[in-house]
Design a protein around this motif. Structure first.
Motif, PDB file in Angstrom:
ATOM      1  N   TYR A   6       0.847  -1.190   0.000  1.00  0.00           N
ATOM      2  CA  TYR A   6       0.000   0.000   0.000  1.00  0.00           C
ATOM      3  C   TYR A   6       0.886   1.244   0.000  1.00  0.00           C
ATOM      4  O   TYR A   6       1.857   1.317   0.748  1.00  0.00           O
ATOM      5  CB  TYR A   6      -0.896   0.012   1.243  1.00  0.00           C
ATOM      6  N   PHE A   7       0.532   2.218  -0.832  1.00  0.00           N
ATOM      7  CA  PHE A   7       1.308   3.443  -0.937  1.00  0.00           C
ATOM      8  C   PHE A   7       0.426   4.650  -0.674  1.00  0.00           C
ATOM      9  O   PHE A   7      -0.765   4.653  -1.002  1.00  0.00           O
ATOM     10  CB  PHE A   7       1.935   3.566  -2.331  1.00  0.00           C
ATOM     11  N   ALA A   8       1.033   5.712  -0.106  1.00  0.00           N
ATOM     12  CA  ALA A   8       0.392   7.007   0.096  1.00  0.00           C
ATOM     13  C   ALA A   8      -0.992   6.859   0.740  1.00  0.00           C
ATOM     14  O   ALA A   8      -1.115   6.273   1.810  1.00  0.00           O
ATOM     15  CB  ALA A   8       0.338   7.783  -1.214  1.00  0.00           C
ATOM     16  N   ARG A   9      -2.020   7.384   0.095  1.00  0.00           N
ATOM     17  CA  ARG A   9      -3.375   7.388   0.674  1.00  0.00           C
ATOM     18  C   ARG A   9      -3.885   5.978   0.938  1.00  0.00           C
ATOM     19  O   ARG A   9      -4.585   5.749   1.916  1.00  0.00           O
ATOM     20  CB  ARG A   9      -4.320   8.137  -0.279  1.00  0.00           C
ATOM     21  N   SER A  10      -3.549   5.019   0.092  1.00  0.00           N
ATOM     22  CA  SER A  10      -4.027   3.650   0.330  1.00  0.00           C
ATOM     23  C   SER A  10      -3.432   3.092   1.624  1.00  0.00           C
ATOM     24  O   SER A  10      -4.099   2.361   2.350  1.00  0.00           O
ATOM     25  CB  SER A  10      -3.726   2.736  -0.858  1.00  0.00           C
ATOM     26  N   ARG A  47     -11.530   3.926  -4.987  1.00  0.00           N
ATOM     27  CA  ARG A  47     -11.736   2.916  -6.025  1.00  0.00           C
ATOM     28  C   ARG A  47     -11.613   3.462  -7.444  1.00  0.00           C
ATOM     29  O   ARG A  47     -11.002   2.865  -8.304  1.00  0.00           O
ATOM     30  CB  ARG A  47     -13.092   2.252  -5.845  1.00  0.00           C
ATOM     31  N   ASP A  48     -12.184   4.640  -7.695  1.00  0.00           N
ATOM     32  CA  ASP A  48     -12.198   5.172  -9.058  1.00  0.00           C
ATOM     33  C   ASP A  48     -10.881   5.810  -9.481  1.00  0.00           C
ATOM     34  O   ASP A  48     -10.709   6.136 -10.641  1.00  0.00           O
ATOM     35  CB  ASP A  48     -13.343   6.173  -9.228  1.00  0.00           C
ATOM     36  N   GLN A  49      -9.976   6.006  -8.556  1.00  0.00           N
ATOM     37  CA  GLN A  49      -8.703   6.619  -8.912  1.00  0.00           C
ATOM     38  C   GLN A  49      -7.516   5.679  -8.757  1.00  0.00           C
ATOM     39  O   GLN A  49      -6.405   6.018  -9.125  1.00  0.00           O
ATOM     40  CB  GLN A  49      -8.421   7.841  -8.022  1.00  0.00           C
ATOM     41  N   VAL A  50      -7.740   4.518  -8.177  1.00  0.00           N
ATOM     42  CA  VAL A  50      -6.619   3.636  -7.838  1.00  0.00           C
ATOM     43  C   VAL A  50      -6.057   2.933  -9.080  1.00  0.00           C
ATOM     44  O   VAL A  50      -6.770   2.674 -10.037  1.00  0.00           O
ATOM     45  CB  VAL A  50      -7.061   2.609  -6.771  1.00  0.00           C
ATOM     46  N   ILE A  76      -0.895  -1.238  -4.555  1.00  0.00           N
ATOM     47  CA  ILE A  76      -2.066  -0.387  -4.651  1.00  0.00           C
ATOM     48  C   ILE A  76      -1.537   1.046  -4.709  1.00  0.00           C
ATOM     49  O   ILE A  76      -0.991   1.556  -3.737  1.00  0.00           O
ATOM     50  CB  ILE A  76      -2.987  -0.546  -3.413  1.00  0.00           C
ATOM     51  N   ILE A  77      -1.713   1.681  -5.867  1.00  0.00           N
ATOM     52  CA  ILE A  77      -1.132   2.998  -6.082  1.00  0.00           C
ATOM     53  C   ILE A  77      -2.276   3.997  -6.239  1.00  0.00           C
ATOM     54  O   ILE A  77      -2.989   3.985  -7.255  1.00  0.00           O
ATOM     55  CB  ILE A  77      -0.225   3.000  -7.323  1.00  0.00           C
ATOM     56  N   PRO A  78      -2.482   4.833  -5.232  1.00  0.00           N
ATOM     57  CA  PRO A  78      -3.549   5.824  -5.320  1.00  0.00           C
ATOM     58  C   PRO A  78      -3.119   6.985  -6.204  1.00  0.00           C
ATOM     59  O   PRO A  78      -1.959   7.074  -6.595  1.00  0.00           O
ATOM     60  CB  PRO A  78      -3.723   6.275  -3.864  1.00  0.00           C
ATOM     61  N   PRO A  79      -4.056   7.887  -6.493  1.00  0.00           N
ATOM     62  CA  PRO A  79      -3.682   9.042  -7.308  1.00  0.00           C
ATOM     63  C   PRO A  79      -2.608   9.863  -6.612  1.00  0.00           C
ATOM     64  O   PRO A  79      -2.615   9.982  -5.385  1.00  0.00           O
ATOM     65  CB  PRO A  79      -4.989   9.831  -7.446  1.00  0.00           C
ATOM     66  N   ILE A  80      -1.702  10.393  -7.366  1.00  0.00           N
ATOM     67  CA  ILE A  80      -0.629  11.196  -6.810  1.00  0.00           C
ATOM     68  C   ILE A  80      -0.826  12.610  -7.314  1.00  0.00           C
ATOM     69  O   ILE A  80      -0.919  12.829  -8.520  1.00  0.00           O
ATOM     70  CB  ILE A  80       0.738  10.634  -7.235  1.00  0.00           C
ATOM     71  N   SER A  81      -0.953  13.544  -6.384  1.00  0.00           N
ATOM     72  CA  SER A  81      -1.170  14.921  -6.825  1.00  0.00           C
ATOM     73  C   SER A  81       0.168  15.598  -7.068  1.00  0.00           C
ATOM     74  O   SER A  81       1.141  15.329  -6.395  1.00  0.00           O
ATOM     75  CB  SER A  81      -1.979  15.675  -5.768  1.00  0.00           C
ATOM     76  N   GLY A  82       0.175  16.400  -8.057  1.00  0.00           N
ATOM     77  CA  GLY A  82       1.394  17.125  -8.393  1.00  0.00           C
ATOM     78  C   GLY A  82       1.094  18.600  -8.554  1.00  0.00           C
ATOM     79  O   GLY A  82      -0.039  19.034  -8.411  1.00  0.00           O
ATOM     80  N   GLY A  83       2.112  19.351  -8.860  1.00  0.00           N
ATOM     81  CA  GLY A  83       1.842  20.770  -9.002  1.00  0.00           C
ATOM     82  C   GLY A  83       2.734  21.395 -10.029  1.00  0.00           C
ATOM     83  O   GLY A  83       3.539  20.838 -10.669  1.00  0.00           O
TER      84      GLY A  83
END
Length: 83
Positions: A6-10, A47-50, A76-83
């Motif tokens: 599990y990574f980040a938010r997951s 679920r919809d972003q993983v 399990i790689i959740p969405p990663i926000s960037g900027g």
């Protein structure tokens, strides 16, 4: 048995970074996700972003059949926000 990472938010939602789960040897990616969510219902919100990675290859959630070997790694790689 497969290793689930599990990574980040997951990881936050599951409350851990890795575990071993027993799943059928042949399973669709969506069924695999459902097995993981049974163990960690809070994961439903992503679920919809993983994105899945099985043996370090990206897999979409759907009816793609996976043939898993004992010890395979599922990330399990959740969405990663960037900027």
């Amino acid at each position: 048995q497969v290793s689930v990472l599990y990574f980040a938010r997951s990881a936050e939602l599951a409350g851990l970074r890795s575990e071993t789960l027993s799943v059928p040897r042949q399973i669709t990616s969506l069924q695999l996700w459902e097995e993981i969510v049974k163990a960690h219902p809070r994961l439903t919100v992503i679920r919809d972003q993983v994105v899945f990675a099985v043996r370090q290859e990206y897999v979409l959630l759907g009816d793609q059949l996976l043939v898993l070997q004992p010890g395979d790694e599922v990330a399990i790689i959740p969405p990663i926000s960037g900027g």
